[in-house]
Design a protein around this motif. Structure first.
Motif, mmCIF file in Angstrom:
data_model
loop_
_atom_site.group_PDB
_atom_site.id
_atom_site.type_symbol
_atom_site.label_atom_id
_atom_site.label_comp_id
_atom_site.label_asym_id
_atom_site.label_seq_id
_atom_site.Cartn_x
_atom_site.Cartn_y
_atom_site.Cartn_z
ATOM 1 N N LEU A 201 0.847 -1.289 0.145
ATOM 2 C CA LEU A 201 -0.005 0.010 0.126
ATOM 3 C C LEU A 201 0.963 1.140 0.155
ATOM 4 C CD1 LEU A 201 -2.851 1.365 0.449
ATOM 5 C CD2 LEU A 201 -2.636 1.125 2.807
ATOM 6 N N CYS A 206 -3.105 0.742 -4.003
ATOM 7 C CA CYS A 206 -2.703 -0.679 -3.910
ATOM 8 C C CYS A 206 -1.849 -0.920 -5.222
ATOM 9 C CB CYS A 206 -4.071 -1.394 -4.005
ATOM 10 S SG CYS A 206 -3.308 -3.257 -4.288
ATOM 11 N N LEU A 213 -7.155 4.016 -3.120
ATOM 12 C CA LEU A 213 -8.275 3.501 -2.245
ATOM 13 C C LEU A 213 -9.021 4.794 -2.101
ATOM 14 C CD1 LEU A 213 -6.314 1.378 -2.088
ATOM 15 C CD2 LEU A 213 -6.799 1.030 0.448
ATOM 16 N N GLU A 217 -12.207 3.304 2.759
ATOM 17 C CA GLU A 217 -11.361 2.131 2.882
ATOM 18 C C GLU A 217 -9.838 2.496 3.587
ATOM 19 O OE1 GLU A 217 -11.222 -0.400 -0.997
ATOM 20 O OE2 GLU A 217 -11.459 1.555 -1.616
ATOM 21 N N CYS A 232 -7.096 -5.677 -0.133
ATOM 22 C CA CYS A 232 -7.812 -4.627 -1.258
ATOM 23 C C CYS A 232 -9.030 -4.640 -1.543
ATOM 24 C CB CYS A 232 -6.735 -4.628 -2.400
ATOM 25 S SG CYS A 232 -7.350 -3.299 -3.441
ATOM 26 N N ASN A 234 -10.868 -3.642 -4.226
ATOM 27 C CA ASN A 234 -10.732 -3.864 -5.520
ATOM 28 C C ASN A 234 -10.370 -5.199 -5.906
ATOM 29 O OD1 ASN A 234 -11.651 -1.080 -5.891
ATOM 30 N ND2 ASN A 234 -9.549 -0.427 -5.001
ATOM 31 N N LEU A 239 -2.844 -6.407 1.393
ATOM 32 C CA LEU A 239 -2.283 -4.968 1.326
ATOM 33 C C LEU A 239 -1.237 -4.997 2.469
ATOM 34 C CD1 LEU A 239 -5.134 -2.247 0.647
ATOM 35 C CD2 LEU A 239 -2.802 -2.891 -0.833
#
Length: 247
Positions: A201, A206, A213, A217, A232, A234, A239
């Motif tokens: 991160l 990410c 993010l 988040e 993550c 997504n 992370l």
């Protein structure tokens, strides 16, 4: 899942080694010598087919020439016998003499025709032999190129394999210091996510999916305990937080 921050950081080291192994495997598959050898092998197969055809044609011409020369020799011998009979005076009948002389003339013409055939076959055979020599030389040249490319490919593969072996040992050493449950999660995600199971991160982004993010988040991750393994939203990858995460 919880894991010490240091263990999570080591997971990035494992990921870096796995990426290097993937790169080495891709490089091994993509060596330019592979395409070169494939093209040369295709050319070599075609040339060898042409060479076999030329060898067969040359052999056929050889048999044809031998047969034609034998035919000429048979006619020559018969004509010589007839001429000997004529010269010996053994034939006294005018009619027999006329027939013998006519046969000698006919045999001479036949011999001439057959000799023309022999010459035509010899010329054709000589042409085939020239093509045969050319094809033999080309096969040798392409084979030499193939051998050279194969040697270069094998050397490159050996070098890559040696490096991969070294990286694999290092990976085993580093992975051995990561908790089993964390490593299993990482391996499972790596298999599903195209070889990337854990990502740094960095500045709220990410590095696995390259997406930033959102605020929610970021706040959730900021509030999470240091040993909590976060994912993550997504891409679902692990992370890993560092001092440069932007939290």
């Amino acid at each position: 899942m919880n894991a010490a921050p240091a263990d999570q950081i080591r997971l990035l080291d494992v990921q870096a080694l796995d990426v290097r192994l993937q790169q080495l495997a891709h490089k091994r598959r993509s060596l330019p010598e592979h395409a070169e050898i494939e093209a040369l092998t295709k050319d070599l197969t075609q040339l060898r087919d042409l060479l076999v055809a030329a060898q067969t044609e040359e052999s056929d011409c050889g048999r044809e020439q031998t047969k034609a020369e034998q035919d000429v020799d048979q006619v020559r011998q018969r004509a010589a016998r007839d001429q000997q009979r004529l010269d010996s005076g053994a034939v006294s009948s005018p009619k027999d003499l006329e027939n013998l002389q006519r046969e000698i003339v006919s045999l001479a013409k036949r011999q001439g025709d057959l000799e023309e055939i022999v010459l035509e076959v010899m010329e054709r055979r000589e042409s085939v032999q020239e093509r045969l020599a050319e094809l033999t030389e080309r096969v040798s040249a392409v084979q030499a190129k193939t051998d050279d490319a194969t040697t270069r490919r094998d050397a490159a593969q050996a070098e890559l394999d040696a490096e991969a072996g070294s990286v694999t040992k290092e990976r085993e050493l580093v992975a051995g210091s990561v908790p089993d449950d964390l490593l299993k999660l990482y391996d499972r995600l790596r298999e599903k996510q195209g070889g990337i199971g854990a990502a740094r991160l960095h500045q709220r982004r990410c590095e696995g999916c390259r997406l930033e993010l959102d605020v929610t988040e970021v706040n959730e991750i900021r509030a999470a305990a240091p040993d909590k393994v976060v994912r993550c939203e997504n891409c679902s990858r692990i992370l890993v937080r560092t001092a440069e995460s932007g939290l």
